[in-house]
Design a protein around this motif. Sequence first.
Motif, PDB file in Angstrom:
ATOM      1  N   ALA A 544     110.268  72.267  26.949  1.00  9.29           N
ATOM      2  CA  ALA A 544     110.168  71.978  28.379  1.00  9.29           C
ATOM      3  C   ALA A 544     110.647  70.564  28.673  1.00  9.29           C
ATOM      4  O   ALA A 544     111.334  70.312  29.673  1.00  9.29           O
ATOM      5  CB  ALA A 544     108.720  72.165  28.845  1.00  9.29           C
ATOM      6  N   ASP A 545     110.282  69.617  27.816  1.00  6.86           N
ATOM      7  CA  ASP A 545     110.717  68.232  28.023  1.00  6.86           C
ATOM      8  C   ASP A 545     112.236  68.108  27.920  1.00  6.86           C
ATOM      9  O   ASP A 545     112.856  67.344  28.661  1.00  6.86           O
ATOM     10  CB  ASP A 545     110.044  67.313  27.004  1.00  6.86           C
ATOM     11  N   ASN A 546     112.837  68.853  26.982  1.00  7.95           N
ATOM     12  CA  ASN A 546     114.304  68.859  26.894  1.00  7.95           C
ATOM     13  C   ASN A 546     114.917  69.277  28.222  1.00  7.95           C
ATOM     14  O   ASN A 546     115.847  68.637  28.737  1.00  7.95           O
ATOM     15  CB  ASN A 546     114.778  69.839  25.818  1.00  7.95           C
ATOM     16  N   THR A 547     114.385  70.368  28.776  1.00  5.89           N
ATOM     17  CA  THR A 547     114.951  70.906  30.012  1.00  5.89           C
ATOM     18  C   THR A 547     114.777  69.939  31.169  1.00  5.89           C
ATOM     19  O   THR A 547     115.701  69.724  31.960  1.00  5.89           O
ATOM     20  CB  THR A 547     114.285  72.256  30.352  1.00  5.89           C
ATOM     21  N   LEU A 548     113.602  69.334  31.278  1.00  4.61           N
ATOM     22  CA  LEU A 548     113.377  68.374  32.363  1.00  4.61           C
ATOM     23  C   LEU A 548     114.289  67.158  32.211  1.00  4.61           C
ATOM     24  O   LEU A 548     114.801  66.622  33.201  1.00  4.61           O
ATOM     25  CB  LEU A 548     111.915  67.943  32.391  1.00  4.61           C
ATOM     26  N   THR A 549     114.483  66.715  30.984  1.00  2.82           N
ATOM     27  CA  THR A 549     115.376  65.581  30.762  1.00  2.82           C
ATOM     28  C   THR A 549     116.805  65.926  31.164  1.00  2.82           C
ATOM     29  O   THR A 549     117.509  65.114  31.778  1.00  2.82           O
ATOM     30  CB  THR A 549     115.336  65.154  29.288  1.00  2.82           C
ATOM     31  N   LEU A 550     117.240  67.142  30.845  1.00  2.22           N
ATOM     32  CA  LEU A 550     118.585  67.565  31.217  1.00  2.22           C
ATOM     33  C   LEU A 550     118.704  67.750  32.722  1.00  2.22           C
ATOM     34  O   LEU A 550     119.740  67.422  33.315  1.00  2.22           O
ATOM     35  CB  LEU A 550     118.934  68.853  30.477  1.00  2.22           C
ATOM     36  N   LEU A 551     117.651  68.270  33.346  1.00  2.55           N
ATOM     37  CA  LEU A 551     117.660  68.362  34.805  1.00  2.55           C
ATOM     38  C   LEU A 551     117.666  66.974  35.432  1.00  2.55           C
ATOM     39  O   LEU A 551     118.190  66.768  36.523  1.00  2.55           O
ATOM     40  CB  LEU A 551     116.448  69.158  35.293  1.00  2.55           C
ATOM     41  N   LYS A 552     117.051  66.044  34.737  1.00  6.66           N
ATOM     42  CA  LYS A 552     117.053  64.656  35.207  1.00  6.66           C
ATOM     43  C   LYS A 552     118.482  64.138  35.327  1.00  6.66           C
ATOM     44  O   LYS A 552     118.841  63.456  36.289  1.00  6.66           O
ATOM     45  CB  LYS A 552     116.263  63.795  34.224  1.00  6.66           C
ATOM     46  N   LYS A 553     119.327  64.501  34.376  1.00  6.47           N
ATOM     47  CA  LYS A 553     120.729  64.102  34.462  1.00  6.47           C
ATOM     48  C   LYS A 553     121.403  64.746  35.665  1.00  6.47           C
ATOM     49  O   LYS A 553     122.251  64.137  36.323  1.00  6.47           O
ATOM     50  CB  LYS A 553     121.465  64.489  33.174  1.00  6.47           C
TER      51      LYS A 553
END
Length: 558
Positions: A544-553
């Motif tokens: 989930a953290d990976n996905t949020l970080t990528l959405l952050k980009k």
Amino acid sequence: MPYTSQSCRTVFRRIAQRQYSEWPAYNSTPLYDRTSLAGLESDIRTVSETWFDHDSHDSIEEFVCALPLAYFRFSAHDQYAGSTRYQMATLFRVFVLQECHRWEHETALVGYLRNHPELRDKLGFETIPYQSTLWRSWHERFTPDLRETVETAARTILIKAQNAGVAVPREPARKLRYHGNESGESDPNDQTTLEQAEKITGHVSCIVFPAFSLERGEGCEIHENAYWDLQTYLGLRERLAANEGARSFLYESTRDRTPLGHAHREHIRDLSIEQIRAMYRQAVTRLLNEVAGTEQFFRAGIVAIDITEADPFTGDRTGHEDEIIGTKEKTDEYAYQWATVQLVGNAVPIVLDARPVRKGETRLEIVEDLLDSAEDFVHVDNVLMDREFDSQHVLEMISQRGLSYVVPKRMQTSERAQAKRLLQRDQGRYETDRKLHLGKNEWHETTLIYRRKEDSAHDDHRQYSVFMTNRGSGHLTEYGYRWEIESGYRSIKRFMAATTSKDFGLRFFYFAFACLLYSIWRAVDLLVQVELTGEYEHSPIVTADNTLTLLKKETGIG
């Protein structure tokens, strides 16, 4: 190096320290289902991954012998009715070993056991089994589903061992290699996974987020996407409120203009509940269409309907009594409540729809509404619900739709009395038909199934759970899938922005948007797994953290 009692303790201590949502695959329900093949497969993944990380564990065969199976009930998958010479657990181990080597005939397996007496003893064979006995056990005693689990287990063990640098007897089979991967690696590394996840996350977000609109008109200085970027940003850190988040977003974003916290809230408040739900359903439609391009996504299966509640509300709820309605456990606390319908079982766990729960709404209205949405998206076979949906009218409505259901029943006087009789007879299971009164001399026919819970803390009738189903006991094992929705709620609440506002629409939007972020995560994980391995397993390889970080980009930050 052979395993020892100390090395085993080390492995299982590590497993016990994992997050609750990761281990085991099936608990946290009134029925601790010890017959679930999906649960067994998931547990083998968890154990093998940790097992081969231990320096002393460098043998496939040692792991097969040590794999804990005492908790699992093979009887549900044993097609022999009479007495047999070999236990199912022993046969399961030896067939996993055969699949690890990919011996096509039992003759090779028998020869291997003859040449390795120590292995034969560890597997539980006092004598060498006949080749014909093994053939009949595999083809006639094991169910097709259990044979498939053996193949899945062997493949999992080989992959986990190979990842840990342990020698394997053969290369694990793959349906699809990662494009451009010339190294022959059977499992993608973390960097490859993140690179693929970044590409897919960007693609998915471009498809999904346009389903949301604030209808602000033309000529606005701040682009509408900035509002959705801010809402996504609020989910990047736990318990981040709009004002604080907007200030941080202003400095971290590469956008020239970003919305202030109060302006963001005002625009959200202008959205009605109906508008929010319509936008959510449109976004889910886009998401499902994207994942439906894979063979691993099924537009059919099991859905779970449940209600979750926000943190207890401690302020003055005057004027909001119909919205801040209390807790499911009937305590003296008050909270907002939200209902969802989610795919569970073998499907990717996407939240198909969400809705608020108001005072005075019946469970029948809520279930009808959510099932209408779910059946617009997918073909529903079975509906799983918690005991708060123990209502004959709800069950009748589901049956009239041609669907099956599994629902725990709240114990009344008659159920408690029956459970006491079962306890006296030391009987673990009991089924009986029951007619539930609908009114006006109309009845709903259902089946009550009493199941004794393993390792219960009680010594009275509370050792038993009672379930209602309209499709026989075969569907009862599927109730273990309901744990996914509870696990999902924990992640969803992690994605929610914080607020002290009493505005019902704002509160619901925060929850619905968190459901969308969760669904994007699970969809991205499916697409990444399919792209890299050609298969889909429930344990995410993208966090989930990976996905949020990528959405952050995607929001223009960093």
